[in-house]
Design a protein around this motif. Structure first.
Motif, mmCIF file in Angstrom:
data_model
loop_
_atom_site.group_PDB
_atom_site.id
_atom_site.type_symbol
_atom_site.label_atom_id
_atom_site.label_comp_id
_atom_site.label_asym_id
_atom_site.label_seq_id
_atom_site.Cartn_x
_atom_site.Cartn_y
_atom_site.Cartn_z
ATOM 1 N N SER A 24 1.388 6.648 -6.951
ATOM 2 C CA SER A 24 0.305 7.540 -7.369
ATOM 3 C C SER A 24 0.703 9.001 -7.174
ATOM 4 C CB SER A 24 -0.938 7.185 -6.554
ATOM 5 O OG SER A 24 -1.830 8.232 -6.547
ATOM 6 N N ARG A 25 1.369 9.285 -6.052
ATOM 7 C CA ARG A 25 1.804 10.656 -5.750
ATOM 8 C C ARG A 25 2.827 11.124 -6.795
ATOM 9 N NH1 ARG A 25 1.945 15.532 -4.064
ATOM 10 N NH2 ARG A 25 3.710 16.258 -2.864
ATOM 11 N N GLN A 78 0.772 4.187 -2.895
ATOM 12 C CA GLN A 78 0.518 5.603 -2.610
ATOM 13 C C GLN A 78 1.632 6.483 -3.174
ATOM 14 O OE1 GLN A 78 -0.127 6.053 1.594
ATOM 15 N NE2 GLN A 78 -2.222 5.251 1.476
ATOM 16 N N GLN A 94 0.822 -1.225 0.000
ATOM 17 C CA GLN A 94 0.000 0.000 0.000
ATOM 18 C C GLN A 94 0.853 1.273 0.000
ATOM 19 O OE1 GLN A 94 -3.267 0.879 -0.331
ATOM 20 N NE2 GLN A 94 -3.456 -1.260 -0.971
#
Lengths: 268, 192
Positions: free
Chosen positions: B127-128, B124, B120
């Motif tokens: 994606s950032r 994240q 996870q």
């Protein structure tokens, strides 16, 4: 008595010409500012003066006062007829914010204080005190005390709206969005007349990258249904006409005044 | 004073005021545009810095999973180092291109590590960084538009006269070098 024999008849075009000249420069400056500012994508727009284009989406359920069309934003004016043409006696616009989405992100636009350049919508001229209900109700609801005096002559009602999903060009100051924003529950929201329930607003609010409004340091804030190209073309034509026409009007008034005093002195 | 002389004086006055206003308008416009170029560059720099700060987190998250991809980590580290050293727009553009390519290679290689893709924290970060990449691309486009407007203005009449007086020089575009545009070459080593 000749038209230009009174000092006021000379002063009005003299000062009017100067005012046009100054307005021409303001229009020219605005045109250059639009041309000098590149368009931003909403997802990455910097804070400060920016230019964005996108589809308008309502934040509140709005209906235009005269046409009763559902819309995102409306502005209207009421004019009375006088010997020089139409004179605006009442002007109003919806202050409700609306969303603007360009496919990369969403911005929340607060239209208060904006210079609106919207396409012509409803326009009707009415005569006499018996106005159609849509106009009389608006006058009654807004407590326009002088309406009975205005309605002695001809009245012109104009309304311009931005419809849902309509393409809008906005140039204004981008500011960070408020993070303390809370959306009321379904019942409370329904009571305010907001459609679509809180889910739609919540989704758009969460996707909102920034808020667009009139800036404190940079007062330029334009909302237009025309494209940037058409807008700058319009501004350019108006500004050029005012820059040339203004001085010509002043010089004409000055020349006329000089001729009139010369002929008066000549007669004596 | 003869009426004709008054009219000529008024005309000259208008021409003088008009000329002076035009000069101030062009002067202020060019100064504002020059500052816009600086602002547009600073806006890219903010995002480059943010991406730069995310990279150590990405490396530390992935190191445990991708122990056999030393070359990919080295390329990323080298590109990050080059970005820190870069000063001019051209140097930064080159370093930025290198880093984008190193990141592309990194994410391409990552496909061979399903455990990492399920992490996870990594998702994240990915994606950032991907969001930052898109924003950098947008702002690069914005910067180049501002620079093009500025460079065009200072070469056009009558702005060029004021620009010459202000000693304004054309600004550099944020161009990505040709080698940095090439497709990412992937050579995945089998996981141990």
């Amino acid at each position: 008595m000749h038209l230009f024999s009174s000092p006021i008849a000379i002063l009005v075009p003299f000062i009017g010409g100067i005012v046009l000249f100054v307005r021409g420069f303001r229009g020219w400056r605005e045109r250059r500012l639009i041309l000098n500012t590149p368009r931003s994508h909403i997802r990455s727009m910097p804070m400060g003066l920016v230019e964005i284009t996108g589809a308008a989406e309502p934040r509140s359920a709005l209906t235009a006062p005269f046409s009763q069309h559902p819309c995102v934003f409306w502005e209207l004016d009421i004019s009375t007829r006088n010997k020089n043409g139409w004179s605006v006696v009442h002007r109003s616009a919806s202050g409700h914010p609306f969303f603007l989405s360009d496919g990369t992100g969403v911005a929340l636009v607060y239209p208060e204080g904006a210079e609106c350049r919207l396409c012509p919508g409803v326009e009707e001229v009415c005569t006499g005190p018996l106005l159609p209900p849509c106009y009389s109700e608006y006058i009654h609801d807004n407590h326009l005390a002088l309406a009975s005096v205005w309605s002695l002559g001809q009245l012109r009602f104009r309304e311009r709206i931005v419809e849902e999903q309509g393409q809008v060009f906005v140039m204004g100051t981008a500011m960070p969005r408020t993070h303390a924003l809370t959306v009321s529950d379904a019942d409370a929201m329904q009571a305010t007349g907001t459609d679509g329930g809180p889910a739609r607003i919540q989704t758009l609010d969460e996707a909102t990258v920034a808020v667009m409004r009139r800036g404190e340091n940079e007062p330029t804030f334009i909302i237009s249904q025309k494209s940037e190209r058409d807008l700058t073309l319009d501004l350019g034509i108006h500004a050029a006409a005012q820059l040339v026409g203004g001085p010509l009007l002043t010089l004409f008034a000055l020349g006329w005044w000089l001729i009139s005093i010369t002929s008066t002195h000549g007669l004596h | 004073m003869h009426p004709m002389e008054i009219l000529v004086t008024a005309t000259l006055l208008f021409a003088l005021i008009g000329g002076a206003s035009m000069f101030f308008s062009i002067y202020n416009g060019l100064v504002a545009l020059k500052n816009s170029v600086g602002r547009a560059w600073a806006n890219i720099d903010v995002l480059l810095k943010q991406r730069h700060d995310e990279l150590p987190k990405l490396v530390s998250t992935c190191e445990g999973y991708m122990q056999h991809e030393r070359a990919v980590f080295d390329a990323l580290s080298e590109a990050r180092g080059a970005l820190v050293k870069a000063k001019s727009v051209a140097e930064r553009a080159h370093a930025e291109g290198q880093l984008t390519q190193a990141l592309g290679q990194f994410f391409a290689v990552m496909d061979a590590y399903p455990d990492l893709k399920a992490n996870q924290g990594f998702l994240q970060l990915q994606s950032r960084i991907s969001d930052l990449e898109n924003q950098i691309a947008d702002r690069r486009e914005y910067y180049n538009d501002t620079v093009t407007t500025f460079n065009t203005r200072i070469q056009q009449i009558p702005d060029t006269l004021v620009a010459g007086w202000l000693s304004l020089l054309p600004a550099d575009l944020f161009k990505v070098a040709e080698p940095d545009r090439q497709d990412v070459q992937i050579q995945v080593k089998p996981a141990a």
